[in-house]
Design an enzyme around this catalytic site. Structure first.
Site, PDB file in Angstrom:
ATOM      1  N   GLU A 245      75.313 -38.033 -58.224  1.00 17.10           N
ATOM      2  CA  GLU A 245      76.005 -38.325 -56.956  1.00 17.10           C
ATOM      3  C   GLU A 245      75.237 -39.450 -56.277  1.00 17.10           C
ATOM      4  O   GLU A 245      74.124 -39.241 -55.782  1.00 17.10           O
ATOM      5  CB  GLU A 245      75.986 -37.092 -56.038  1.00 17.10           C
ATOM      6  CG  GLU A 245      76.678 -35.865 -56.594  1.00 17.10           C
ATOM      7  CD  GLU A 245      78.189 -35.977 -56.565  1.00 17.10           C
ATOM      8  OE1 GLU A 245      78.721 -36.968 -56.027  1.00 17.10           O
ATOM      9  OE2 GLU A 245      78.849 -35.072 -57.099  1.00 17.10           O
ATOM     10  N   CYS A 279      76.119 -41.414 -47.204  1.00 26.64           N
ATOM     11  CA  CYS A 279      76.590 -41.970 -48.479  1.00 26.64           C
ATOM     12  C   CYS A 279      78.059 -42.343 -48.399  1.00 26.64           C
ATOM     13  O   CYS A 279      78.476 -43.368 -48.923  1.00 26.64           O
ATOM     14  CB  CYS A 279      76.345 -40.988 -49.609  1.00 26.64           C
ATOM     15  SG  CYS A 279      76.919 -39.329 -49.232  1.00 26.64           S
TER      16      CYS A 279
END
Ligand code: NDP
Length: 495
Positions: A245, A279
């Site tokens: 991720e 993010c």
């Protein structure tokens, strides 16, 4: 990382490091730099714990995980204060983060049996004499490596789902947030004291690299794309499967029929909250020409009311400040204009809001992850151009769309893992939805049913109920069996 070597009488030499409050420089905690031997020993201990945890079954684990969730919620002020001190974000943001994490933990505990338990499947024509089923088996020991920007929610996105699936976890938090990692491990141990089901190892990237090589059964990494590649390379040596991720460069699209108030609010929040260190934060905005001027004016007004140090905290990782400065300077040098802030907005440890327009698409501020409270806003001819530009990114994590009528159609054409229509980042709050990206944003999924399956391998089982009517898979097969088999398939598929 500033390390120092200490030795207690009669004990081996240990290296230690301090984690510091990014706003004040005060020491928040001191932690060991765990060596490869330490990490290997933790993984070895986790093996036994994994067997014990696995034997508890879904119901046994559900009870323990619910008790842990209750701990997080009952002690939310304590945890939020620690996140505030170690990561720098305001307490209100830290509370939201813990709430989100508790929601996911709850969902994973409640749904693991349903998602991962035995599922019967239709056996099909060739195996009509069988029953067929799938079960999901926990890997055993999962290594989790996490970042500092959401030090509770992000690692728990892997840890909660890995534990619910029946694995033990060895967690290496970022060197910037080890105290939060230690809090999580200690609070888990207070509800599961019997076995080291969830252990912490601390240190720098070397400790993370050691975890990749320690023989874990799967490694779940969250962090930058650059480190993600190194992690994959480290894991390749032992063919250890990885979940990756990584970062994003998420776009928000404003169509001509958008609710501009809502779009402005989401843009400023999505871009500036957590000092832009999100993010899936909004970094690029593409606005259809007919509403562009109005939108830029409104975003500028709203962004000028936001102040680093009040509405969001300092930059947690000092090195990121140089990246933000470089992106602003590069954008301005290449013809961009700052309509809010500018180079002077970089005031370490804070960065004040910056809104850039007319920035060329091939500049760093549009291509690379900035991870600061900055936005680029770009005028586009129409929705088609907005989609094309949004998709022309090496990243593919999330996105947002504002449109009264075309939200679903635009979302369907975005090349990224997650989309919010008429809001930003909302998918993070829905535990049943998968979380993850494409391209440089990584692969694999946490959260939701896919996030549970990520931490278990599927075992396919057939169970013969009676002898086959046509013998196909045996040396006792006769030409008559083959002829019958052919007739059956021709009757079924050959017309
Ligand atoms: P980094 O990639 O710098 O670090 C992530 C983790 O990897 C840290 O624990 C780090 O340890 C560790 N690490 C560093 N080097 C190695 C190595 N060689 N082997 C194994 N582990 C290593 O990311 P940041 O911590 O700076 O986090 C920010 C990044 O994370 C951003 O790109 C952000 O977009 C991304 N992110 C992605 C999310 C997602 O869900 N897709 C969610 C949150 C963040 P140490 O800190 O000690 O160096």
């Amino acid at each position: 990382m500033a390390r120092r070597v200490t030795r207690q009488y009669g004990e081996p030499m240990t290296e230690k490091f301090d984690s510091r409050n990014p706003a004040t420089g005060d020491v928040v905690g001191t932690f060991p730099v765990h060596t490869a031997e330490d990490v290997n020993a933790a993984v070895e201990r986790a093996r036994g714990a994994a067997a014990w945890w696995g034997d508890l079954g879904y119901a046994g684990r559900r009870g323990r995980l619910r008790a842990w969730r209750t701990q997080l919620v009952q002690r939310i002020d304590e945890l939020a204060d620690l996140v505030h001190r170690e990561n720098g974000k305001p307490v209100g943001d830290a509370i939201s983060e813990v709430v989100l994490a508790a929601e996911h933990l709850s969902w994973a505990a409640a749904n693991a049996a349903r998602v991962l338990g035995r599922h019967r499947v239709a056996p099909g024509m060739l195996a009509i004499n069988q029953t067929a089923s799938t079960t999901y088996v926990p890997y055993g020991v999962i290594g989790v490596i996490g970042p500092w920007n959401y030090p509770v929610h992000t690692p728990l996105g892997s840890i909660s789902y890995a534990l619910a699936a029946g694995n033990a976890v060895v967690f290496k938090p970022s060197e910037y947030t080890p105290a939060v990692g230690a809090w999580l491990a200690e609070s888990f141990a207070s509800v599961v004291p019997e076995q080291p089901v969830f252990q912490l190892v601390t240190g720098s990237g070397d400790t993370g690299a050691a975890l990749c090589r320690a023989g874990v059964d799967k490694l779940a990494f969250t962090g930058s794309a650059a480190t993600g590649k190194t992690v994959m390379a480290s894991c390749a040596g032992t063919l250890t499967p990885v979940l990756i991720e990584c970062g994003g460069k998420d776009a928000l699209i404003v169509a001509g029929d958008a609710d501009l108030d809502a779009a402005v609010d989401a843009t400023v929040w999505g871009g500036m909250s957590n000092a832009g260190q999100t993010c899936a934060g909004v970094e690029r905005v593409y606005v259809v020409s007919s509403v562009y001027e109005d939108f830029v004016a409104r975003v500028s007004r709203a962004a000028r009311l936001i102040h680093g140090g009040t509405h969001y905290g300092p930059m947690t990782m000092p090195a990121q400040i140089d990246v933000v400065r470089r992106h602003i300077d590069d954008a301005l040098a290449r013809g961009g204009r700052a309509v809010v802030g500018g180079p002077d907005s970089v005031q370490p440890p804070y960065v004040q809001p910056v809104v850039l327009v007319d920035v060329p698409e091939d500049s760093a501020a549009v291509q690379e992850e900035t991870f600061g409270p900055t936005l680029t806003i770009t005028r586009v001819r129409d929705v088609d151009e907005a989609i094309e530009r949004a998709n022309a990114s090496p990243y593919g994590l999330g996105g947002a769309v504002f449109s009264a009528k075309q939200g679903d159609q635009i979302a369907d054409r975005l090349s990224c893992g997650m989309v919010s229509i008429n809001s930003a980042l909302t998918y993070a709050a829905v535990p049943g939805l998968p979380w993850g990206g494409l391209r440089n944003s990584g692969f694999g999924r946490i959260h939701g049913p896919d996030g549970l399956r990520e931490f278990a391998w599927p075992r396919a089982v057939t169970h013969q109920r009676f002898a086959p009517t046509i013998r196909a898979l045996t040396f006792r097969r006769t030409p008559r069996d083959v002829a019958r088999l052919k007739r059956v398939v021709q009757a079924r598929w050959g017309r």
